[in-house]
Design a protein around this motif. Structure first.
Motif: not given
Length: 101
Positions: A21, A23, A27, A29-30, A32-33, A52, A71, A88, A90
């Motif tokens: 990932e 980033y 932003q 970070r995601n 949920w990853l 990451s 991202p 992005k 999901t």
């Protein structure tokens, strides 16, 4: 930052899939990853390592993988790129991609 480079280098030396990932500090970070990767690792005989990379901290690593925007997500196996997504992502999209591997 050496830890990002080392984490990626170590992950790529395994036979595991590696989800990277990219980033920036502007932003979030995601978060949920990690949970999607953990669920995949529990349900699959294959293993995915998650790395990451903050592009502001390690611009050289982003340049190495030709990532110019965040991202960005790359799925690698032994340094070979299997999949790439800019922009992005999901949970459903990631789960669909991972189901192919």
């Amino acid at each position: 930052m050496a830890s990002q480079v080392e984490a990626l280098k170590n992950a790529l030396e395994t036979s595991h899939l590696v989800l990277v990932e990219f980033y920036t500090n502007s932003q979030t970070r995601n978060a949920w990853l990690a949970s999607v990767v953990e669920a995949y690792n529990r349900q699959s005989s294959k293993h995915i390592s998650l790395v990451s990379v903050d592009m502001n901290v390690d611009e050289a690593l982003a340049e190495t993988y030709r990532v110019s925007m965040a991202p960005a997500f790359l799925l690698l196996l032994r340094k070979k790129e299997l999949w790439r997504r800019l922009g992005k992502l999901t949970v459903d999209e990631l789960q669909e991609v991972l189901s192919e591997f």
